[in-house]
Write a protein that holds these residues in place. Sequence first.
Motif, PDB file in Angstrom:
ATOM      1  N   TRP A 199       0.811  -1.217   0.000  1.00  0.00           N
ATOM      2  CA  TRP A 199       0.000   0.000   0.000  1.00  0.00           C
ATOM      3  C   TRP A 199       0.847   1.271   0.000  1.00  0.00           C
ATOM      4  O   TRP A 199       1.865   1.359   0.699  1.00  0.00           O
ATOM      5  CB  TRP A 199      -0.919   0.028   1.206  1.00  0.00           C
ATOM      6  CG  TRP A 199      -1.858   1.193   1.171  1.00  0.00           C
ATOM      7  CD1 TRP A 199      -1.748   2.366   1.845  1.00  0.00           C
ATOM      8  CD2 TRP A 199      -3.029   1.295   0.368  1.00  0.00           C
ATOM      9  NE1 TRP A 199      -2.781   3.206   1.509  1.00  0.00           N
ATOM     10  CE2 TRP A 199      -3.585   2.572   0.609  1.00  0.00           C
ATOM     11  CE3 TRP A 199      -3.661   0.448  -0.536  1.00  0.00           C
ATOM     12  CZ2 TRP A 199      -4.748   3.007  -0.018  1.00  0.00           C
ATOM     13  CZ3 TRP A 199      -4.814   0.873  -1.163  1.00  0.00           C
ATOM     14  CH2 TRP A 199      -5.351   2.137  -0.898  1.00  0.00           C
ATOM     15  N   ASP A 201       0.286   5.585   0.213  1.00  0.00           N
ATOM     16  CA  ASP A 201      -0.576   6.768   0.354  1.00  0.00           C
ATOM     17  C   ASP A 201       0.027   7.919  -0.453  1.00  0.00           C
ATOM     18  O   ASP A 201       1.251   8.021  -0.582  1.00  0.00           O
ATOM     19  CB  ASP A 201      -0.692   7.202   1.810  1.00  0.00           C
ATOM     20  CG  ASP A 201      -1.791   6.459   2.558  1.00  0.00           C
ATOM     21  OD1 ASP A 201      -2.729   5.964   1.903  1.00  0.00           O
ATOM     22  OD2 ASP A 201      -1.712   6.382   3.804  1.00  0.00           O
ATOM     23  N   GLY A 257       3.744   8.764   8.204  1.00  0.00           N
ATOM     24  CA  GLY A 257       2.461   9.150   7.639  1.00  0.00           C
ATOM     25  C   GLY A 257       2.386  10.613   7.258  1.00  0.00           C
ATOM     26  O   GLY A 257       3.374  11.349   7.287  1.00  0.00           O
ATOM     27  N   PHE A 281      -4.812  14.025   1.546  1.00  0.00           N
ATOM     28  CA  PHE A 281      -4.657  12.751   0.865  1.00  0.00           C
ATOM     29  C   PHE A 281      -5.509  12.745  -0.398  1.00  0.00           C
ATOM     30  O   PHE A 281      -6.586  13.345  -0.434  1.00  0.00           O
ATOM     31  CB  PHE A 281      -5.087  11.595   1.773  1.00  0.00           C
ATOM     32  CG  PHE A 281      -4.174  11.365   2.945  1.00  0.00           C
ATOM     33  CD1 PHE A 281      -3.016  10.620   2.802  1.00  0.00           C
ATOM     34  CD2 PHE A 281      -4.482  11.889   4.191  1.00  0.00           C
ATOM     35  CE1 PHE A 281      -2.159  10.407   3.876  1.00  0.00           C
ATOM     36  CE2 PHE A 281      -3.641  11.681   5.278  1.00  0.00           C
ATOM     37  CZ  PHE A 281      -2.479  10.940   5.119  1.00  0.00           C
ATOM     38  N   SER A 285      -7.916   5.858   3.016  1.00  0.00           N
ATOM     39  CA  SER A 285      -6.947   4.906   3.559  1.00  0.00           C
ATOM     40  C   SER A 285      -7.363   3.506   3.126  1.00  0.00           C
ATOM     41  O   SER A 285      -8.498   3.269   2.708  1.00  0.00           O
ATOM     42  CB  SER A 285      -6.919   4.987   5.084  1.00  0.00           C
ATOM     43  OG  SER A 285      -8.143   4.482   5.622  1.00  0.00           O
ATOM     44  N   GLN A 286      -6.439   2.552   3.234  1.00  0.00           N
ATOM     45  CA  GLN A 286      -6.791   1.203   2.811  1.00  0.00           C
ATOM     46  C   GLN A 286      -7.920   0.628   3.672  1.00  0.00           C
ATOM     47  O   GLN A 286      -8.772  -0.119   3.158  1.00  0.00           O
ATOM     48  CB  GLN A 286      -5.574   0.291   2.828  1.00  0.00           C
ATOM     49  CG  GLN A 286      -4.825   0.182   4.118  1.00  0.00           C
ATOM     50  CD  GLN A 286      -3.609  -0.743   3.979  1.00  0.00           C
ATOM     51  OE1 GLN A 286      -3.668  -1.777   3.327  1.00  0.00           O
ATOM     52  NE2 GLN A 286      -2.504  -0.364   4.580  1.00  0.00           N
TER      53      GLN A 286
END
Length: 300
Positions: A199, A201, A257, A281, A285-286
């Motif tokens: 993953w 971001d 993050g 973002f 988020s996942q």
Amino acid sequence: MLKMMLTCCKVYISESRNRSALESIEQAAKLFPRAPIINKFEDVAYNRVGFTLVSELAPAPSSEPCHLKSAVSAMVKAAFDNIDFEMHCGTHPRLGIVDHICCHPLADASLDQAAESARLLAGDVGSNLQVPVFLYGAAHEEGRPLDSIRRALGYFKPNSSANQWVGGPKSNLLTLNPDSGPSQVSSSKGVVVIGATKWVDNYNVPLLSSNINAVRRIAKRVSGRGGGLPTIQAMALEHGEGVIEVACNLLDPIRIGGDRVQQEVESLAREEGIPVGKGYFTDFSQEEIIQSYLKLDPLD
């Protein structure tokens, strides 16, 4: 407990201003309801849109078709049918109409499974749509990184004034051999880069400045490549009048993050005397993506 194996596919298309083209692309995906679009992020300044699709993997061995591959292939075809790369203009770098496709494992799925989805998609796009396709990450046999492809193909160098990317490539000759599709590039389509990774971001921090060189210094110092935060990739991109963003890939968002990136950009920007806005973002988020998928009825 029954395991849930999901693959997420993010599709980045070099267009956000042509409404009819975007509608055609979304309609193409809706023909495959078992691989729904979970999120769409449009950016007019960058002239770019990102779609996030999710599908459950069939237990192996299975003869069931790959719904995610079918949905994304249909979107790519619709993009090629409705967008001319030579007419493109924006402040975000790109290599083609469908600039980038990345597959990520979600829930109990493995990276190998996401990589297989990426390879199947690459073969389909390259062979059926006749466009050069380059693989990266776990989808590539040597684990080639995404930025190495982009550097070799001129992704990071604006091809027009004022840090704009306009039109397609000036030559149909490629400096790399594609993993699928023809060895020559069409100026109306460009190339497609497809990969699989854990993953990632994407977090962008706006700086209230027109000094691109100063923001480039900040972006370099933020990035791991420039000796800054490990697992962070960053570049400076103009984002409308008087705003330049430090656009970041967070390769390990659990470790570092968005909050940490925001703090670092603010600290470096103070040294340059540049005001900083709140970052954002570009996708869920996942965990949010998984929950959004589970709430959907695939037959709707």
